[in-house]
Motif scaffolding. Structure first.
Motif, PDB file in Angstrom:
ATOM      1  N   SER A 142       4.838  17.418   0.433  1.00  0.00           N
ATOM      2  CA  SER A 142       5.457  16.679  -0.665  1.00  0.00           C
ATOM      3  C   SER A 142       6.548  15.717  -0.208  1.00  0.00           C
ATOM      4  O   SER A 142       6.426  15.079   0.827  1.00  0.00           O
ATOM      5  CB  SER A 142       5.980  17.677  -1.679  1.00  0.00           C
ATOM      6  N   SER A 143       7.619  15.666  -0.944  1.00  0.00           N
ATOM      7  CA  SER A 143       8.583  14.578  -0.762  1.00  0.00           C
ATOM      8  C   SER A 143       9.451  14.745   0.475  1.00  0.00           C
ATOM      9  O   SER A 143       9.903  13.764   1.052  1.00  0.00           O
ATOM     10  CB  SER A 143       9.463  14.471  -1.995  1.00  0.00           C
ATOM     11  N   THR A 157       5.577   5.173  -3.732  1.00  0.00           N
ATOM     12  CA  THR A 157       4.242   5.584  -4.169  1.00  0.00           C
ATOM     13  C   THR A 157       3.217   4.456  -4.074  1.00  0.00           C
ATOM     14  O   THR A 157       2.032   4.714  -3.912  1.00  0.00           O
ATOM     15  CB  THR A 157       4.246   6.078  -5.637  1.00  0.00           C
ATOM     16  N   ASN A 158       3.667   3.227  -4.209  1.00  0.00           N
ATOM     17  CA  ASN A 158       2.757   2.089  -4.030  1.00  0.00           C
ATOM     18  C   ASN A 158       3.547   0.779  -3.939  1.00  0.00           C
ATOM     19  O   ASN A 158       4.776   0.786  -4.048  1.00  0.00           O
ATOM     20  CB  ASN A 158       1.698   2.032  -5.153  1.00  0.00           C
ATOM     21  N   GLY A 159       2.828  -0.318  -3.752  1.00  0.00           N
ATOM     22  CA  GLY A 159       3.482  -1.616  -3.593  1.00  0.00           C
ATOM     23  C   GLY A 159       4.128  -2.096  -4.886  1.00  0.00           C
ATOM     24  O   GLY A 159       5.172  -2.764  -4.859  1.00  0.00           O
ATOM     25  N   THR A 160       3.523  -1.766  -6.015  1.00  0.00           N
ATOM     26  CA  THR A 160       4.102  -2.144  -7.307  1.00  0.00           C
ATOM     27  C   THR A 160       5.490  -1.520  -7.463  1.00  0.00           C
ATOM     28  O   THR A 160       6.436  -2.198  -7.891  1.00  0.00           O
ATOM     29  CB  THR A 160       3.198  -1.657  -8.465  1.00  0.00           C
ATOM     30  N   ASN A 162      -2.322   0.562  -0.418  1.00  0.00           N
ATOM     31  CA  ASN A 162      -3.415   0.939  -1.301  1.00  0.00           C
ATOM     32  C   ASN A 162      -4.706   1.107  -0.476  1.00  0.00           C
ATOM     33  O   ASN A 162      -4.771   0.658   0.665  1.00  0.00           O
ATOM     34  CB  ASN A 162      -3.573  -0.164  -2.354  1.00  0.00           C
ATOM     35  N   THR A 206      -3.960   2.089   5.088  1.00  0.00           N
ATOM     36  CA  THR A 206      -3.839   2.790   3.806  1.00  0.00           C
ATOM     37  C   THR A 206      -3.233   4.188   3.937  1.00  0.00           C
ATOM     38  O   THR A 206      -3.398   4.865   4.956  1.00  0.00           O
ATOM     39  CB  THR A 206      -5.199   2.894   3.080  1.00  0.00           C
ATOM     40  N   GLY A 263      -3.808   6.131   1.153  1.00  0.00           N
ATOM     41  CA  GLY A 263      -4.406   6.595  -0.112  1.00  0.00           C
ATOM     42  C   GLY A 263      -3.840   5.731  -1.212  1.00  0.00           C
ATOM     43  O   GLY A 263      -4.528   4.929  -1.826  1.00  0.00           O
ATOM     44  N   GLY A 264      -2.592   5.878  -1.450  1.00  0.00           N
ATOM     45  CA  GLY A 264      -1.800   4.986  -2.295  1.00  0.00           C
ATOM     46  C   GLY A 264      -0.399   5.045  -1.742  1.00  0.00           C
ATOM     47  O   GLY A 264       0.086   6.139  -1.461  1.00  0.00           O
ATOM     48  N   TYR A 300      13.939   6.596 -10.413  1.00  0.00           N
ATOM     49  CA  TYR A 300      12.481   6.590 -10.521  1.00  0.00           C
ATOM     50  C   TYR A 300      11.900   7.661  -9.612  1.00  0.00           C
ATOM     51  O   TYR A 300      12.524   8.050  -8.622  1.00  0.00           O
ATOM     52  CB  TYR A 300      11.943   5.200 -10.166  1.00  0.00           C
ATOM     53  N   ASN A 301      10.717   8.112  -9.956  1.00  0.00           N
ATOM     54  CA  ASN A 301      10.021   9.092  -9.138  1.00  0.00           C
ATOM     55  C   ASN A 301       8.990   8.321  -8.312  1.00  0.00           C
ATOM     56  O   ASN A 301       7.808   8.358  -8.570  1.00  0.00           O
ATOM     57  CB  ASN A 301       9.348  10.119 -10.059  1.00  0.00           C
ATOM     58  N   TYR A 302       9.484   7.590  -7.339  1.00  0.00           N
ATOM     59  CA  TYR A 302       8.652   6.676  -6.559  1.00  0.00           C
ATOM     60  C   TYR A 302       8.519   7.132  -5.106  1.00  0.00           C
ATOM     61  O   TYR A 302       8.102   6.356  -4.252  1.00  0.00           O
ATOM     62  CB  TYR A 302       9.259   5.268  -6.588  1.00  0.00           C
ATOM     63  N   PRO A 358       4.566  11.002  -1.063  1.00  0.00           N
ATOM     64  CA  PRO A 358       4.389  12.374  -0.550  1.00  0.00           C
ATOM     65  C   PRO A 358       4.177  12.373   0.972  1.00  0.00           C
ATOM     66  O   PRO A 358       3.616  11.436   1.530  1.00  0.00           O
ATOM     67  CB  PRO A 358       3.131  12.857  -1.278  1.00  0.00           C
ATOM     68  N   ASN A 380       0.639  11.745   2.347  1.00  0.00           N
ATOM     69  CA  ASN A 380       0.220  10.347   2.390  1.00  0.00           C
ATOM     70  C   ASN A 380       0.897   9.607   3.536  1.00  0.00           C
ATOM     71  O   ASN A 380       0.297   8.739   4.179  1.00  0.00           O
ATOM     72  CB  ASN A 380       0.523   9.669   1.056  1.00  0.00           C
ATOM     73  N   VAL A 431     -10.207   7.942   0.217  1.00  0.00           N
ATOM     74  CA  VAL A 431      -8.874   8.557   0.123  1.00  0.00           C
ATOM     75  C   VAL A 431      -8.098   8.040  -1.067  1.00  0.00           C
ATOM     76  O   VAL A 431      -7.085   8.587  -1.458  1.00  0.00           O
ATOM     77  CB  VAL A 431      -8.030   8.287   1.390  1.00  0.00           C
ATOM     78  N   SER A 432      -8.555   6.930  -1.618  1.00  0.00           N
ATOM     79  CA  SER A 432      -7.695   6.192  -2.538  1.00  0.00           C
ATOM     80  C   SER A 432      -8.047   6.421  -4.002  1.00  0.00           C
ATOM     81  O   SER A 432      -8.377   7.525  -4.394  1.00  0.00           O
ATOM     82  CB  SER A 432      -7.766   4.720  -2.181  1.00  0.00           C
ATOM     83  N   ASN A 434       2.581  11.090 -10.729  1.00  0.00           N
ATOM     84  CA  ASN A 434       3.490  12.233 -10.897  1.00  0.00           C
ATOM     85  C   ASN A 434       3.706  12.519 -12.378  1.00  0.00           C
ATOM     86  O   ASN A 434       3.175  11.801 -13.240  1.00  0.00           O
ATOM     87  CB  ASN A 434       4.826  12.015 -10.159  1.00  0.00           C
ATOM     88  N   TYR A 445      12.467   4.251 -19.628  1.00  0.00           N
ATOM     89  CA  TYR A 445      11.461   3.282 -19.142  1.00  0.00           C
ATOM     90  C   TYR A 445      10.792   2.541 -20.309  1.00  0.00           C
ATOM     91  O   TYR A 445      10.300   1.435 -20.135  1.00  0.00           O
ATOM     92  CB  TYR A 445      10.356   3.960 -18.315  1.00  0.00           C
ATOM     93  N   GLY A 495       0.982  17.318  -3.544  1.00  0.00           N
ATOM     94  CA  GLY A 495       1.913  16.519  -2.757  1.00  0.00           C
ATOM     95  C   GLY A 495       2.863  15.846  -3.732  1.00  0.00           C
ATOM     96  O   GLY A 495       4.046  16.143  -3.800  1.00  0.00           O
ATOM     97  N   PRO A 555      -4.067   9.085  -5.934  1.00  0.00           N
ATOM     98  CA  PRO A 555      -5.046   8.894  -4.852  1.00  0.00           C
ATOM     99  C   PRO A 555      -6.010  10.077  -4.747  1.00  0.00           C
ATOM    100  O   PRO A 555      -5.648  11.216  -5.049  1.00  0.00           O
ATOM    101  CB  PRO A 555      -4.157   8.796  -3.599  1.00  0.00           C
TER     102      PRO A 555
END
Lengths: 386, 386
Positions: free
Chosen positions: A50-51, A76-79, A217, A223, A225-226, A263-265, A268, A271, B49-50, B77, B113, B225, B268
């Motif tokens: 995890s984190s 968690t991702n690029g966004t 991604n 990658t 995964g994400g 944020y929960n960004y 893990p 990944n 994986v994604s 999450n 949010y 994760g 993912p």
């Protein structure tokens, strides 16, 4: 029906000569030929999926080195990385953020998450990215310098940041853009989601602005995964980025105090483990994708009605997605239908952000070039495995 | 210094009798004793994986069955799941959302949010969760029924939804809450982040409201994760949840059209694979955690100055985090210091949301019970491995 200028069958053969076989060829597929198994298994064996876990730290270190920046913060991702980058650049509700209309939806969505409004500008043919000179002219026309910032005199809103995006891995002319943004006092949030490993003037992308964002991604050159990351040379910014991507909890042995909206960004550890193994293979991926560019350029050279898109000058692109430019926009959909029906996955550029219903009321400059690119560009199979 | 009522050494011994050994015992650790490796390896071997991949579908199916709902939509999450749940419930900027002040920060952040304001209400001792009867009284006092919804007459803002949270896995009295919310016309977004596998009146949690949210963070009873899911019985809601958690892209063979602001909240496939293997083991985890409750209750029975917290009536709790309630709030920090210094990880309840600086201007009802719980509750080691 009109006769097409483009010989689709010859084009198909030329693409197959490079992409191979007669099986389905995806646009981009990942390759797991390194230590992915052993790193991921270690996460499971130790229970650190995890984190918290050592792969997140290692991934951030490797990434910072590759991107030529002092700090990377995994997300968690690029966004998510873009969202936090914009917040850190000081984007506030009702601000405007300058972004290319020719980009993936994430760039515009991240602006919206801040409560701000995207302000669309044009791209240039040589890079497929934001046109710095045209932006400079546009800001001369609409920019209203006030004590507390630059305002759009047409809307009355503050212009808070500029987000260049390196389309398909091809670098924007960052030196020019940095000069323009510096002149107008605008921070740069560099959307390097697609350009991991690309070089501009011998320097990696992602570290040219106040803060940068990359993506991992499943369709990216590397990658997790994400996943994604925030890049910066500023230790304070890196610290704040880590803080607000991990719920803004104030460190304490046991107490739960959060000192701002967080944020929960966090990415893990499992990944990140995948990412470490992938980053180790980046030089090989880059070499194969650049070789693919040479092969495509050669194979498509004799085809009338299209040209293969080559990297801009003074750059080494990661060639994340390869592209051809059709002479005739009206031939695009037939091209797509023909190739996809025969198992060669191809796709057009994104719909311009300015043409999406949900952003139809957003401000924009003249967008002639972006419209032209969007109407004529097609992505072709791009995997490093080809 | 005042003499403590609580005999810390005897308490320590009583906890060690259950948690075992003299090594460090974490608050909660995951266990990967099932098919985790084979499922994850399959992801790596096949390259899936994604975001697309069969484990996401399987994970959603398994989850829906366990939670007794028709549809589950996997997310990055639990926070993301809550955010989307609130949007789907129709929460709009400047609305108020009723949440317990005694909750993890994610509940309040998700409200933020949406551009909305959390409205904090009290909990009850028997469940540690939202007090439905007290909420009913409070709504009688502040509720202003108008044609287009229920308004808070003190702030003028619309009350848009109610978010019960099942603290440490112990179910809120959902039957009572459903009746109250139905009476006042408020949709329920059920924060079941902590309560996977818990039963209330023989029914699982997460499906009692319009939409529910679960979490698979590293510290949860089942982990991916990092991960979460949106639960619902409504096919249209499930479809919309999948749509806006995957950038709101309109399905098309190649065109990129997005028809609303979307999010990059997809889980993912590699994390879903982990989740599938974990869900297979849920019955075993639940059995061991409920057995742990029996052992703790017995071992702590003879200790003066605290009581072990047992599940509410008519429930089977998943006992995600075990807790003791101290008689004297003033003894809490000494308890925490003593146990943590000796390798028994313990922690207090979260700081009440209403007591965080960043939410200090938000509306709230009387919060007497939540303050009392928060001052006296301590979580003790809770892993299914103990």
């Amino acid at each position: 029906m009109e006769v097409l200028q483009l010989d689709l069958d010859r084009t198909y053969q030329a693409l197959r000569d490079v992409a191979g076989g007669d099986k389905f060829v995806p646009l981009h597929e990942p390759q797991f030929g390194g230590r992915e198994w052993s790193y991921v298994k270690e996460c499971l064996d130790t229970g650190w999926v995890s984190s918290v876990g050592s792969y997140v730290d290692l991934f951030e270190q490797m990434l910072a080195e590759i991107c030529g920046v002092r700090h990377a913060v995994a997300t968690t991702n690029g966004t998510a990385a873009l969202h936090i980058g914009l917040l850190i650049a000081g984007v506030r509700p009702n601000d405007e953020v300058v972004i290319p209309t020719l980009t993936f939806i994430a760039t515009a969505n991240a602006v919206n998450y801040c409560g701000a409004v995207p302000h669309f500008v044009d791209s240039e043919w040589s890079t497929l990215g934001l046109d710095a000179a045209k932006l400079d002219n546009w800001l001369s026309e609409i920019g209203d310098r006030r004590e507390n910032g630059l305002y759009n005199r047409q809307t009355g809103r503050r212009l808070a940041a500029v987000v260049p995006m390196h389309t398909f891995g091809h670098p924007v002319k960052m030196q020019d853009l940095v000069a323009v943004c510096s002149k107008w006092g605008l921070p740069i949030v560099e959307d390097a989601a697609e350009s991991l490993g690309s070089l501009y003037l011998d320097n990696p992308l992602g570290g040219w602005g106040l803060v940068g964002a990359v993506s991992f991604n499943g369709n990216k050159i590397v990658t997790t995964g994400g996943g994604g990351a925030i890049l910066t040379n500023d230790a304070q910014i890196a610290k704040r980025a880590k803080h607000i991507t991990t719920t803004a909890k104030v460190p304490h042995a046991w107490a739960f105090v959060h000192d701002e909206i967080g944020y929960n960004y966090r990415l893990p550890n499992i990944n990140a483990a995948l990412g470490c193994a992938q980053l180790e293979q980046l030089p090989g991926f880059l070499a194969r994708k650049r070789q693919l560019a040479v092969r495509y350029a050669e194979s498509l050279q004799s085809i009338d009605g299209l040209r293969y898109f080559c990297e801009p000058k003074n750059c080494a692109s990661n060639y994340w997605l390869h592209a051809v430019i059709l002479d005739e926009p009206r031939e695009r959909d037939e091209f797509l239908q023909y190739m996809n029906a025969r198992g060669l996955m191809t796709r057009p550029c994104w719909t311009l952000m300015s043409e999406l219903e949900l952003f139809s009321n957003c401000p924009s400059s003249d967008l002639t070039v972006a419209r032209n690119i969007s109407a004529r560009l097609v992505n072709i199979p791009s995997s490093a495995t080809l």
